[in-house]
Design a protein around this motif. Structure first.
Motif, short mmCIF file in Angstrom:
data_model
loop_
_atom_site.label_atom_id
_atom_site.label_comp_id
_atom_site.label_asym_id
_atom_site.label_seq_id
_atom_site.Cartn_x
_atom_site.Cartn_y
_atom_site.Cartn_z
N VAL A 123 21.28 29.03 -7.14
CA VAL A 123 20.67 30.21 -7.78
C VAL A 123 19.19 30.32 -7.46
CG1 VAL A 123 22.37 30.16 -9.64
CG2 VAL A 123 20.19 28.97 -9.94
N TYR A 124 18.70 29.49 -6.56
CA TYR A 124 17.29 29.59 -6.18
C TYR A 124 16.87 31.00 -5.74
CZ TYR A 124 16.49 24.52 -6.41
OH TYR A 124 16.34 23.23 -6.83
N PRO A 125 17.66 31.69 -4.88
CA PRO A 125 17.23 33.04 -4.49
C PRO A 125 17.08 33.98 -5.68
CG PRO A 125 18.95 32.24 -3.02
CD PRO A 125 18.87 31.26 -4.14
N ILE A 126 17.96 33.87 -6.68
CA ILE A 126 17.85 34.72 -7.87
C ILE A 126 16.58 34.38 -8.65
CG2 ILE A 126 18.93 35.27 -10.09
CD1 ILE A 126 21.62 34.79 -8.81
N LEU A 127 16.34 33.09 -8.87
CA LEU A 127 15.14 32.68 -9.60
C LEU A 127 13.87 33.05 -8.84
CD1 LEU A 127 16.27 29.12 -10.79
CD2 LEU A 127 16.28 31.24 -12.11
N LYS A 128 13.91 32.92 -7.53
CA LYS A 128 12.73 33.23 -6.71
C LYS A 128 12.38 34.71 -6.81
CE LYS A 128 10.86 32.40 -2.06
NZ LYS A 128 10.24 33.72 -1.85
N ASP A 129 13.40 35.57 -6.73
CA ASP A 129 13.15 37.01 -6.79
C ASP A 129 12.80 37.46 -8.20
OD1 ASP A 129 13.69 37.17 -4.10
OD2 ASP A 129 15.79 37.78 -4.37
N THR A 130 13.47 36.92 -9.20
CA THR A 130 13.27 37.36 -10.58
C THR A 130 11.90 36.97 -11.11
OG1 THR A 130 15.65 37.15 -11.00
CG2 THR A 130 14.20 37.26 -12.92
N TYR A 131 11.46 35.76 -10.78
CA TYR A 131 10.21 35.24 -11.35
C TYR A 131 9.10 35.10 -10.31
CZ TYR A 131 13.52 34.22 -15.06
OH TYR A 131 14.49 34.34 -16.02
N ALA A 132 9.31 35.67 -9.12
CA ALA A 132 8.29 35.66 -8.05
C ALA A 132 7.78 34.25 -7.76
CB ALA A 132 7.12 36.58 -8.43
N LEU A 133 8.71 33.32 -7.57
CA LEU A 133 8.35 31.95 -7.28
C LEU A 133 8.11 31.76 -5.79
CD1 LEU A 133 11.07 30.14 -9.47
CD2 LEU A 133 8.76 30.85 -10.13
N ASP A 134 7.20 30.83 -5.44
CA ASP A 134 7.04 30.48 -4.03
C ASP A 134 7.90 29.26 -3.71
OD1 ASP A 134 5.65 28.21 -4.98
OD2 ASP A 134 3.70 29.20 -4.77
N PHE A 135 7.89 28.84 -2.44
CA PHE A 135 8.75 27.74 -2.02
C PHE A 135 8.35 26.41 -2.69
CE2 PHE A 135 9.66 30.46 1.79
CZ PHE A 135 11.02 30.62 1.53
N ALA A 136 7.06 26.25 -2.93
CA ALA A 136 6.61 25.03 -3.60
C ALA A 136 7.16 24.95 -5.02
CB ALA A 136 5.08 24.97 -3.62
N GLN A 137 7.20 26.07 -5.73
CA GLN A 137 7.76 26.08 -7.08
C GLN A 137 9.27 25.85 -7.06
OE1 GLN A 137 5.97 29.96 -8.05
NE2 GLN A 137 5.02 28.99 -9.83
N ILE A 138 9.95 26.37 -6.03
CA ILE A 138 11.37 26.10 -5.87
C ILE A 138 11.60 24.60 -5.68
CG2 ILE A 138 13.36 26.40 -4.34
CD1 ILE A 138 12.88 28.81 -6.06
N GLY A 139 10.75 23.99 -4.86
CA GLY A 139 10.85 22.55 -4.64
C GLY A 139 10.61 21.76 -5.90
N MET A 140 9.73 22.24 -6.77
CA MET A 140 9.45 21.55 -8.03
C MET A 140 10.65 21.59 -8.98
SD MET A 140 6.59 20.03 -7.99
CE MET A 140 6.50 19.66 -9.74
N ILE A 141 11.45 22.66 -8.91
CA ILE A 141 12.66 22.71 -9.72
C ILE A 141 13.62 21.61 -9.28
CG2 ILE A 141 14.66 24.09 -10.37
CD1 ILE A 141 12.95 26.58 -9.96
N THR A 142 13.78 21.48 -7.96
CA THR A 142 14.62 20.39 -7.43
C THR A 142 14.06 19.04 -7.84
OG1 THR A 142 15.20 21.77 -5.52
CG2 THR A 142 15.62 19.41 -5.33
N LEU A 143 12.75 18.90 -7.78
CA LEU A 143 12.12 17.64 -8.15
C LEU A 143 12.35 17.32 -9.63
CD1 LEU A 143 10.32 15.25 -7.36
CD2 LEU A 143 8.33 16.66 -7.92
N ALA A 144 12.24 18.31 -10.50
CA ALA A 144 12.46 18.09 -11.94
C ALA A 144 13.88 17.61 -12.20
CB ALA A 144 12.20 19.39 -12.71
N PHE A 145 14.83 18.19 -11.50
CA PHE A 145 16.23 17.80 -11.67
C PHE A 145 16.50 16.41 -11.10
CE2 PHE A 145 20.10 17.95 -8.88
CZ PHE A 145 20.98 17.44 -9.83
#
Length: 416
Positions: A56-78
């Motif tokens: 669901v990264y593409p949905i979260l990225k578009d909905t909340y205007a996240l950059d790739f670093a923030q996407i990576g931080m979600i993976t890191l948190a998990f």
């Protein structure tokens, strides 16, 4: 570092006795297929829910205007949550088995999914991902122990059956995201909490089987095999195995986290189409993970480790320069080859330190999660400063680390 096979009387009186000190009658009886199927299916359910996060990264990225670093931080948190806690869980269950901890840990995943479906702030998304990671930390060390206990002496086969469920579950995430989450939105993630509830029920039943298997009977101390590697050699071999797992897991993480964006950016495909291509790669991973363990039982784990990591190098080098359909073919080949090493690496490590089974399982499962999470964050930052295509050109050289397998010791025959 403890000696590899000298097991003290104190260690042998601990509640769980598996692996090399398992009763010969259990080995003669063969694998407990119902238990193996149950724990593998639970692994399937667990990793299906986990893979939804990346899907669901593409949905979260578009909905909340996240950059790739923030996407990576979600993976890191998990994954970092699971990485830190898995060795702790494994060490604790080495001392005192917890038959029903798996179902309790799955409750964390249950609440994490519900929170992720309703999250509207970035910090809440991170918290939800961390809760799912917590469930994984509790699940993997003890479930790997149960798989070995039910192996009947076929350790590689049992580990592969266990890994098959997880790998297949990981591959299902993108498909379910394409069919359900993309059309119905972030809130539909809550529907998958029913999968977590099913897993809780199954794991509770497995816990009821597991509880009577726990023995407090004392065994005579096991003497070291004359050909067993020294404690220093064992420590070095474990470091080599970690490095080999690093090369494998970081490459797989690069595809799992960013392959969708790579296909969209380079070939202009839709999000749903890209998720299908990701499913193809992850399904190939599942098949490779299944065959790796039995091949290690038959031909030796060191040989399988050699072939599975280093053998993927020509194909990873070709992937950044291939077209869309050729990329799909190459991703299948890479997935089949590189994923076959997971079972062999884990069982090899368990055989090096058989009297610390839970802790070693937790360390290696935890390292896998931690490397994936940290690598995803670093690669995301690199992609922001360069491009996704450049990330795959760099990652293509990771399987070359497989050359380190030359430093792995030869284990005594009876310990395979």
């Amino acid at each position: 570092m403890n000696k590899p096979v000298v097991v003290s009387e104190e260690t042998l009186t601990e509640p769980v006795v598996v692996g090399d000190v398992a009763p010969m009658a259990a080995k003669a009886a063969g694998p407990a297929y119902v238990v193996l199927a149950g724990i593998s299916f639970s692994h399937f359910l667990n990793d299906t829910m986990q893979s939804l996060i990346a899907s669901v990264y593409p949905i979260l990225k578009d909905t909340y205007a996240l950059d790739f670093a923030q996407i990576g931080m979600i993976t890191l948190a998990f994954q970092f949550t699971a990485s830190l806690l898995q060795p702790v869980v494994g060490h604790f269950t080495d001392k005192k088995a917890q038959p029903y901890s798996l179902s309790i840990g799955m409750a964390s995943t249950f609440f994490g999914l519900l929170l992720l479906s309703a999250a509207h702030q970035y910090l809440v998304i991170l918290l939800a991902a961390a809760l799912v990671g917590l469930g994984s930390a509790v699940f993997h060390p003890e479930s790997a122990r149960i798989a070995r206990l039910a192996s009947g002496g076929r350790y590689g086969f049992a580990q592969s059956v266990f890994q098959l469920g997880g790998s297949f579950g990981t591959s299902m995430g993108p498909v379910l995201a394409a069919l359900i989450v993309v059309p119905f939105g972030q809130g539909s993630i809550a529907w998958f909490s029913s999968i977590a509830f099913l897993a809780i029920v199954i794991l509770w039943r497995i816990g009821r089987w597991y509880a009577p298997q726990i023995t407090t009977k004392k065994f005579a101390p096991l003497q070291a095999h004359p050909d067993a590697p020294s404690s220093r050699r064992v420590a070095f071999a474990l470091l080599v195995l970690v490095a080999l797992l690093f090369s494998k897991q970081l490459y797989v993480s690069s595809l799992s986290s960013y392959y969708i964006f790579y296909l969209i950016d380079r070939f202009g495909v839709s999000t749903q189409t890209a998720q299908i291509y990701l499913f193809i790669f992850l399904a190939a991973n599942a098949v490779g993970a299944f065959f790796g363990g039995p091949l290690g039982d038959r031909f030796g784990r060191k040989i399988v480790i050699w072939i599975s990591i280093l053998g993927a190098l020509p194909f990873t080098l070709a992937l950044p320069y291939a077209g869309l359909y050729a990329s799909a073919v190459l991703s299948v080949i890479i997935g089949l080859i590189i994923s076959s090493t997971t079972s062999s690496i884990i069982v090899f490590a368990q055989e090096l330190v058989p009297h610390r089974f839970g802790m070693i399982s937790g360390v290696f499962f935890g390292v896998a999660f931690g490397i994936g999470g940290l690598g995803a964050a670093v690669l995301g930052k690199l992609a922001d400063h360069t491009s996704i295509a450049f990330v795959y050109q760099v990652c293509a050289y990771l399987p070359a680390i497989g050359l380190l397998a030359v430093f792995l010791p030869k284990l005594p025959q009876h310990r395979r």
